[in-house]
Design an enzyme around this catalytic site. Structure first.
Site, mmCIF file in Angstrom:
data_model
loop_
_atom_site.group_PDB
_atom_site.id
_atom_site.type_symbol
_atom_site.label_atom_id
_atom_site.label_comp_id
_atom_site.label_asym_id
_atom_site.label_seq_id
_atom_site.Cartn_x
_atom_site.Cartn_y
_atom_site.Cartn_z
ATOM 1 N N ARG A 65 0.820 -1.218 0.000
ATOM 2 C CA ARG A 65 0.000 0.000 0.000
ATOM 3 C C ARG A 65 0.849 1.261 0.000
ATOM 4 N NH1 ARG A 65 -3.576 -1.890 5.063
ATOM 5 N NH2 ARG A 65 -1.474 -2.552 5.622
ATOM 6 N N GLY A 66 1.992 1.199 0.720
ATOM 7 C CA GLY A 66 2.863 2.375 0.769
ATOM 8 C C GLY A 66 3.377 2.757 -0.604
ATOM 9 N N VAL A 110 2.976 6.860 14.668
ATOM 10 C CA VAL A 110 4.083 6.589 15.587
ATOM 11 C C VAL A 110 5.335 7.274 15.044
ATOM 12 C CG1 VAL A 110 5.495 4.822 16.689
ATOM 13 C CG2 VAL A 110 3.070 4.364 16.222
ATOM 14 N N SER A 259 -23.333 -28.035 7.101
ATOM 15 C CA SER A 259 -23.507 -29.320 6.431
ATOM 16 C C SER A 259 -22.258 -30.165 6.569
ATOM 17 C CB SER A 259 -23.817 -29.083 4.945
ATOM 18 O OG SER A 259 -23.643 -30.258 4.200
ATOM 19 N N ASN A 345 -17.896 -41.406 -5.932
ATOM 20 C CA ASN A 345 -17.537 -42.590 -5.161
ATOM 21 C C ASN A 345 -18.714 -43.088 -4.322
ATOM 22 O OD1 ASN A 345 -14.527 -43.145 -5.530
ATOM 23 N ND2 ASN A 345 -14.531 -40.953 -5.111
ATOM 24 N N THR A 347 -21.653 -40.550 -3.483
ATOM 25 C CA THR A 347 -22.818 -39.669 -3.585
ATOM 26 C C THR A 347 -23.885 -40.307 -4.464
ATOM 27 O OG1 THR A 347 -21.468 -37.685 -3.306
ATOM 28 C CG2 THR A 347 -23.621 -37.401 -4.325
ATOM 29 N N TYR A 363 -37.560 -22.509 -11.614
ATOM 30 C CA TYR A 363 -37.033 -21.391 -12.403
ATOM 31 C C TYR A 363 -37.224 -21.599 -13.907
ATOM 32 C CZ TYR A 363 -34.820 -19.091 -8.429
ATOM 33 O OH TYR A 363 -34.599 -18.400 -7.243
ATOM 34 N N HIS A 750 -10.253 -27.592 -3.143
ATOM 35 C CA HIS A 750 -9.326 -28.199 -2.194
ATOM 36 C C HIS A 750 -8.584 -27.116 -1.424
ATOM 37 C CE1 HIS A 750 -9.143 -31.960 -4.979
ATOM 38 N NE2 HIS A 750 -10.171 -31.998 -4.156
ATOM 39 N N SER A 779 -4.067 -30.501 -22.551
ATOM 40 C CA SER A 779 -5.184 -30.182 -21.665
ATOM 41 C C SER A 779 -5.692 -31.483 -21.058
ATOM 42 C CB SER A 779 -6.317 -29.487 -22.431
ATOM 43 O OG SER A 779 -6.913 -30.391 -23.344
#
Length: 1091
Positions: A65-66, A110, A259, A345, A347, A363, A750, A779
């Protein structure tokens, strides 16, 4: 995410509130300014602003910032106000991030000289904490990594004044060494105590008066909230500069905190046309990478992920938030929503998709108005049903929804959505989950195990590689082979679904014995838990104490910990006390980094391999799998994980590891071993640990590594390849390449997926791997092609010789899962029509519990739903509540209350005492409601006059139920009856039966004044009027409720309140055992008979 940046104000609060830093002088002297702050009231609220020179600066995670001219120094209050007028709500650009200055900090100035400024920084790495110090702090400090003195403090070690003076303060004047050494040691203790991961002070000013902290930047481990909540208080984590904090992000963060699943949302560009709703922390990064690779970075609206088996309701809440955001502003090209994910795995894809489908239906209007196209790709448990319902909602709503399963490459839908590849008209339909479980070889028997080593090698007799011998004085070496076909494990936690999945995997791999030897569950006593082993049931012992489990099962060498993030540290420490354990898998996500680092240190000292935390585990086909790794049996069989192949992989992501199973099985002869090391910054084992194991394993012919942004572990693989320590072909891709394209920092799913320097970016690591000689695709889309190319070359040169497939044994499907898939039906043992607790919300007779409260239905309304399956009129609900009130109690002398009191004084519990009182209810006490209703209704309906009814009952020698009272009479009326009568006459549409009963009362009281219509009789006949005239019941229905005894329920329910009151009263008064007095008993015995 674990390490989160905090504002300078929050960091200084932590520091100032810590009493051990006595040298700090500028305590509690700051003012926070936002656009809502009235600058004219500052002096009134903070008088010290008028008497001191001041410093003002933005507090928004802006670095340097300075140098940027963003600090106002040595100003008076008026000067501060002028400075703020020029900066507050001003838009600036810092690097590539553009943002608005909104939050400022005012502190005392200061006065000091340049030689009184110092620099200090503490940060964590895997093995140690590092303290950096430079004697020339301030704006021009420069490259501190190169210039600063450095002191390394190993994990769990302490820092002393002497160490600081010797290694850090060599260039500090002698008169300042003591105070600086004391401050740095105290700061380090604070850093550890409050779970900081990064703490920088520049400048740190030391004058003759003491120490002043001028500028501070810090990060804390947010996962340590359960430990540090009392010390931290409520902490707000500001977004990186250049990105706004949106209320929707806070809403999802709150859902995530409440959750056990993971729910993340970051808005990048709310006006963008490309939106994502991706399952899995790793998969979400891959989709973002692919979108950016295909030129969509400027149109990418959000980053987010949901994982960890969220419920249907949680997925609905998450989905509706995204749909709400994406339908606020139109885009000239329309919008696309990518609902993607790897192969789950554990769900239940159908359950989560049902939540998304609900949101799409809600919606559907805005989605069509904004020309939204939806592209779906998913796999995992019950994914076929999930894809079916997603396709159906597209047809019924008219929204273009394109649905694909595991037959389609994970990111292919991105190219389709962005117009880079055609959309198949008829995508291949994957077979049903159940089809994988059919016995392909038509044999009812389990075939003998045919493979124990690689799929490409002949069978061997021993697949266990002993750990290498360690040199004298060094920690024990870790095993090269973690799992074999004889591995036995203890599972910590009552995870019956995961255990059954492991046993099914064992069975389909033709193991001789189950891999789970025992379960440890501290919350119950020792017992046996029933599981299936193929077609038959077996018992697995459950122990309360780990010590008992280890003692009784010395063959166990693996522990799989499903302990919560709060207890995983302690349970893992305990497990490492037993030398028989050489591998521990920690599934929990959100363990504080400081605790994980301590576990890693101890594990290294003991030669224990830790997989995790924040992992699904790992799998060794044909031998062993950890918990839910590999998903359900359909995926195990589809990916050929029941027998070993020639390819080993290691990844961070659990979901992506299952995607790798799929890719490798389609491109090669299959997986030899796969491990997901976990998504935290400091996993228990690194990529290199497992790559070296794979290098030393003969059956493994090639290695696949799925790295990611953050950390530097991949560079060790580069060095290993260059040094020829790794000679087997390595195919590697690091996900997170999109991060360098974003203008502000994005924390991916992660905890470790965040680059803190250029070398940690995925782009830099992919290039380094390519330069080192690894096979790196362009990719993720091309990863499968590169794996296949390397594999084909190995086959061509004879390194891999594919073996003939042997069908696996069949495993019966669990009843619960078959029912979930709709494959079976079974007559129910019970039927109910009043309540349903199976969904996300409790339902009373078709009405959601939230609606019950929203409508303020009260006890009467709930009783109407549960007893009569009707929503009763308001007056009817009020009448029911009045009946409960007037029947609640009638003193201690009545038989029911008396019984309750006697039972309570005998020391019995509440339920026993209440039951004792209720059992007295019958025709003579309290049970007259039904009888009165029946008698009066029958007489009235038959056309009998009141006098005829009275005479008939007298002639038959029967009492008229509901007539008569011991105390009350026509001259001393019962006020309870009077209250009810006034209400009924005012609100009921008709009171024919009540009027009839009152005519009967005139006749009976003319004979004896206490033969009044009592409260039981009044409620009985009034209720009949209510049922017949409120409009909610047919005549037959009304009569049926009377016949089946519904009205007596009013008395039972009401009087239960009184009985409970008497029980509590006796306990409160501490009354002793009741004995009836002799003088209240008439002893009537036969005269003595003598011979």
């Amino acid at each position: 995410m674990s390490a989160k940046a905090i504002s300078e104000q929050t960091g200084k609060k932590f520091l100032y509130n810590n009493n051990t830093l006595a040298a700090v002088q500028n305590r509690f002297r700051y003012v926070n300014v936002t656009p809502a702050t009235d600058l004219n009231l500052l002096a009134h609220e903070h008088p010290w602003l008028l008497t001191e020179r001041l410093v003002v600066k933005p507090d928004q995670l802006i670095k340097r910032r300075g140098k940027l001219g963003l600090v106002g120094i040595n100003l008076d209050l008026q000067g501060v106000k002028e400075w703020l007028k020029g900066h507050l709500m001003k838009e600036i650009t810092v690097g590539r991030a553009k943002g608005v200055l909104k939050n400022f900090l005012i502190e005392p100035f200061v006065p000091h000289t340049q030689d009184e400024e110092f620099y200090v920084c503490i940060y964590a790495t895997r093995e140690a904490d590092h303290v950096l110090f430079h004697h020339e702090g301030g704006v021009e400090v420069g490259d501190v990594d190169a210039k600063a003195q450095r002191l390394t403090v190993a994990v769990d070690d302490k820092l002393s004044d002497a160490q600081v003076k010797e290694q850090l303060l060599t260039h500090v004047p002698d008169d300042k060494k003591d105070v600086l050494a004391s401050f740095i040691v105290g700061l380090f203790n604070l850093y550890e105590d409050l779970y900081f991961t990064y703490l920088e002070i520049n400048p740190l000013v030391v004058t003759k008066d003491g120490v002043y902290v001028l500028d501070m930047a810090a990060k804390i481990d947010a996962t340590a909230d359960f430990i540090c909540k009392a010390k931290w208080g409520d902490v707000e984590f500001p977004p990186p500069f250049g990105r706004e904090a949106y209320p929707e992000e806070a809403y999802i963060a709150d859902l995530d905190a409440k959750s056990g699943a993971s729910l993340k949302l970051t808005l990048l560009n709310p006006q963008g046309r490309i939106w994502t709703m991706v399952a899995g922390g790793g998969a979400s990064v891959v989709y973002s990478d692919t979108i950016c690779d295909l030129g969509g970075v400027d149109e990418l609206a959000n980053y987010g992920e949901y994982s960890g088996a969220p419920s249907e309701q949680q997925t609905y809440d998450y989905a509706k938030t995204i749909l709400s955001l994406m339908t606020r502003e139109k885009h000239p090209e329309g919008k696309v929503l990518i609902i993607g994910g790897s192969i789950a795995n554990f769900t239940n894809v159908a359950a989560t998709f049902k939540g998304i489908v609900r949101a799409i239906k809600d919606y559907q209007g805005p989605l069509k108005e904004h020309e939204v196209s939806i592209f779906v790709r998913r796999g995992g448990p019950n994914y076929q049903e999930g894809l079916r319902v997603m396709g159906e909602v597209g047809k019924t709503t008219g929204i273009p929804i394109h649905v694909f399963g595991t037959e389609t490459h994970m990111t292919a839908i991105v190219g389709m959505a962005l117009g880079h590849r055609p959309i198949p008209n008829l995508p291949p339909v994957a077979v049903h989950t159940a089809n994988f479980l059919l016995n392909a070889n038509n044999s009812p028997m389990t075939p003998a195990s045919s493979r124990t080593a690689s799929f490409s090698e002949p069978k061997t007799t021993n697949d266990v590689t002993p750990p290498k011998k360690s040199k004298a004085g060094l920690p024990p070496a870790k095993a090269t082979t973690l799992f074999s076909s004889h591995t036995k494990a203890i599972v910590w936690g009552m995870q019956t679904r995961a255990v059954q999945g492991m046993l099914d995997f064992d069975y389909v791999c033709s193991r001789d014995q189950p891999s789970v030897a025992a379960i440890v569950y501290p919350f119950t006593g020792d017992h046996k838990q029933k599981f299936y082993w193929g077609h038959k049931e077996i018992l697995v012992p459950v122990y309360k104490n780990m010590a008992d489990a280890m003692k009784k099962h010395p063959e166990v060498d693996v522990m799989i910990s499903f302990a919560s993030l709060r207890s995983a540290y302690d349970s893992t420490l305990e497990a490492m006390q037993y030398p028989q354990v050489h591998t521990i898998a920690i599934i929990a996500e959100g363990i504080p980094e400081a605790q994980t680092r301590k576990l890693i240190k101890i594990a290294d000292e003991k030669g224990v391999t830790i997989i995790g935390p924040a992992t699904v585990g790992g799998i060794k086909p044909g031998c062993f799998k950890i918990g839910n790794t590999g998903g359900m049996l359909d995926n195990i069989l589809a990916s050929k994980l029941y027998r070993p192949g020639s390819v080993a992989y290691v990844s961070r992501s659990g979901g992506m590891s299952n995607e790798l199973n799929n890719i490798i099985s389609r491109s090669t002869d299959g997986v030899y071993e796969g491990v997901a090391i976990g998504g935290d910054r400091y996993p228990g084992t690194t990529f290199m640990d497992h790559v070296l194991r794979y290098q030393d394993t003969p059956g493994i012919k090639m290695i696949v590594v799925l790295g990611e942004i953050g950390g530097t572990d991949e560079y060790k693989i580069c060095q290993g390849i260059k040094d020829q320590v790794i000679t087997k072909p390595v195919v590697c891709w690091c996900i997170g390449t999109c991060a360098t394209m974003f203008s502000s920092e994005v924390q991916f799913g992660h905890a470790g997926a965040c680059a803190h320097q250029a070398s940690e970016t995925a782009v830099a690591k992919n290039q380094a791997l390519r330069d080192a000689g690894a096979y790196v695709p362009k990719s993720f889309d091309e990863l499968g092609d590169v794996i296949k190319s390397v594999y084909d070359d190995l086959v061509a040169e004879g390194t891999i010789v594919p073996a003939q497939e042997v069908p696996p044994p069949t495993v019966p499907m669990d009843y619960s899962w078959a029912r979930e898939l709709g494959l079976i039906r079974k007559p129910a043992s019970f039927m109910t029509s009043i309540c349903d607790e199976r969904g996300q919300e409790l339902i009373y007779a078709g009405m959601a519990i939230t609606e019950v409260f929203k409508e303020e239905m009260g006890i009467g309304g709930v009783l109407g739903l549960l007893w009569f399956q009707r929503r009763l009129p308001r007056y009817a609900c009020q009448f029911i509540e009045m009946c409960l009130m007037v029947t609640a109690d009638h003193g201690p002398a009545v038989s029911g209350a008396h019984n309750t009191i006697v039972c309570a004084r005998a020391g019995k519990d509440l339920i026993s005492s209440l039951t004792s009182g209720l059992l007295t209810i019958g025709d003579r006490f309290g049970g007259a409601l039904d009888a009165a209703a029946k008698q009066f209704s029958k007489a009235f309906d038959s056309g009998m006059l009141p006098m005829e009814f009275v005479n008939k009952m007298k002639k038959d020698g029967k009492l008229i139920m509901g007539i008569g009272h011991r105390v009350k009479s026509i001259n001393n009326p019962d006020m309870r009856v009077q209250i009810l009568k006034d209400f009924v006459k005012q609100h009921f549409p008709s009171t024919q039966l009540l009027d009839y009963a009152l005519e009967v009362e005139k006749i009976t009281t003319s004979k004896k004044p206490n033969l009044i219509l009592n409260v039981d009789g009044f409620i009985g006949v009034s209720f009949v009027d209510l049922l017949r005239t409120c409009g909610g019941f047919t005549r037959d229905e009304a009569d049926e409720f009377v016949e089946i005894g519904a009205l007596n329920g009013i008395f039972v329910l009401g009087r239960s309140m009184g009985f409970i009151g008497h029980y509590l009263d006796q306990k409160r008064l501490k009354q002793g055992l009741y004995r009836h007095p002799w003088d209240d008993i008439s002893y009537v015995l036969p005269e003595h008979m003598s011979m």
